[in-house]
Design an enzyme around this catalytic site. Structure first.
Site, PDB file in Angstrom:
ATOM      1  N   ASP A 100      54.297  -9.872  16.481  1.00  0.00           N
ATOM      2  CA  ASP A 100      53.909  -9.329  15.181  1.00  0.00           C
ATOM      3  C   ASP A 100      53.714  -7.817  15.347  1.00  0.00           C
ATOM      4  OD1 ASP A 100      52.425  -9.055  12.684  1.00  0.00           O
ATOM      5  OD2 ASP A 100      52.113 -11.201  12.791  1.00  0.00           O
ATOM      6  N   LYS A 128      58.714 -10.542  14.072  1.00  0.00           N
ATOM      7  CA  LYS A 128      58.493  -9.852  12.789  1.00  0.00           C
ATOM      8  C   LYS A 128      58.659  -8.364  13.034  1.00  0.00           C
ATOM      9  CE  LYS A 128      54.766 -12.604  10.747  1.00  0.00           C
ATOM     10  NZ  LYS A 128      53.319 -12.496  10.412  1.00  0.00           N
TER      11      LYS A 128
HETATM   12  C1  PRP Z   1      49.174 -14.752  18.250  1.00  0.00           C
HETATM   13  C2  PRP Z   1      50.527 -15.094  18.833  1.00  0.00           C
HETATM   14  C3  PRP Z   1      50.841 -13.919  19.700  1.00  0.00           C
HETATM   15  C4  PRP Z   1      50.174 -12.774  18.967  1.00  0.00           C
HETATM   16  C5  PRP Z   1      51.207 -11.984  18.230  1.00  0.00           C
HETATM   17  O1  PRP Z   1      48.208 -15.088  19.188  1.00  0.00           O
HETATM   18  O2  PRP Z   1      50.489 -16.297  19.569  1.00  0.00           O
HETATM   19  O3  PRP Z   1      50.272 -14.054  20.979  1.00  0.00           O
HETATM   20  O4  PRP Z   1      49.240 -13.345  18.068  1.00  0.00           O
HETATM   21  O5  PRP Z   1      50.641 -10.942  17.512  1.00  0.00           O
HETATM   22  P1  PRP Z   1      50.774  -9.393  17.882  1.00  0.00           P
HETATM   23  O6  PRP Z   1      52.214  -9.093  18.148  1.00  0.00           O
HETATM   24  O7  PRP Z   1      50.268  -8.717  16.628  1.00  0.00           O
HETATM   25  O8  PRP Z   1      49.889  -9.096  19.062  1.00  0.00           O
HETATM   26  P2  PRP Z   1      46.658 -15.356  18.872  1.00  0.00           P
HETATM   27  O9  PRP Z   1      45.859 -14.203  19.439  1.00  0.00           O
HETATM   28  O10 PRP Z   1      46.463 -15.672  17.424  1.00  0.00           O
HETATM   29  O11 PRP Z   1      46.343 -16.620  19.784  1.00  0.00           O
HETATM   30  P3  PRP Z   1      46.928 -18.121  19.740  1.00  0.00           P
HETATM   31  O12 PRP Z   1      48.329 -18.065  20.313  1.00  0.00           O
HETATM   32  O13 PRP Z   1      45.996 -18.869  20.626  1.00  0.00           O
HETATM   33  O14 PRP Z   1      46.915 -18.591  18.313  1.00  0.00           O
END
Ligand code: PRP
Length: 172
Positions: A100, A128
């Protein structure tokens, strides 16, 4: 909350099979490769992807946190669980469910480089590109999507919806 299907089970299955074939071909001559699954979201994708890769690869896990229970990244990335395997001199493929802002992947990438991996590549199920806060380009991308909030196939909203077997867009 309303939800609509963005990517079906069948589309997921077909794309993951393709990615597995490509990764197997690319890693066929690599010595002792490691798949590093980023907990928790990537568990579903990683488990399907590894079964689609018909060469031997070790498996390890890392957990970082940036989102907590929020919809948007806090920008602070912390390592919550460290990998167990010795990565020195070994090729590592980092497997994520989504990129993201790019903050999590950038930090995991730097961290694995610092553990002495011989080659670090990245595979993400969803990308994204328009949501980036820092530049990051994955080596293997399942699907590129618009900056909308998606759940299912491992992706959660406040720990809900991970077990939906397809990707859905969540709206208020
Ligand atoms: C989510 C996803 C990625 C990260 C992406 O993890 O699994 O690791 O966010 O977002 P970014 O590019 O903005 O950093 P999250 O911290 O929600 O943990 P999870 O996988 O345990 O849901």
């Amino acid at each position: 909350m309303a939800s609509v299907t963005l990517i079906t089970k069948e589309q997921i299955q077909a794309r993951v099979a393709d990615m597995g074939r490509q990764i197997a071909a690319d890693y066929a001559r690599q010595q002792n490769p490691i798949v590093l699954c980023v907990l928790k979201g990537a568990v579903f994708f990683c488990s399907d992807l590894m079964r689609a890769i018909n060469i031997d690869m070790a498996l390890d896990f890392i957990q970082v946190s940036s989102y907590g229970n929020e919809k948007y990244s806090s920008g602070v990335v912390t390592v919550l669980k460290e990998p167990q395997l010795d990565m020195h001199g070994r090729p590592v493929l980092i497997v994520e469910d989504i990129i993201d802002s790019g903050l999590s992947m950038r930090e995991v990438f730097r961290y694995i480089e610092s553990r002495g991996a011989s080659m670090v590549r990245t595979a993400t199920f969803l990308d994204k590109p328009k949501a980036r806060k820092v530049e990051f380009k994955a080596d293997y991308v399942g699907f590129s999507i618009e900056p909308q909030f998606v759940v299912g196939y491992g992706l959660d909203y406040a720990e809900r919806y991970r077990n939906i077997p397809e990707i859905q867009v969540l709206s208020d």
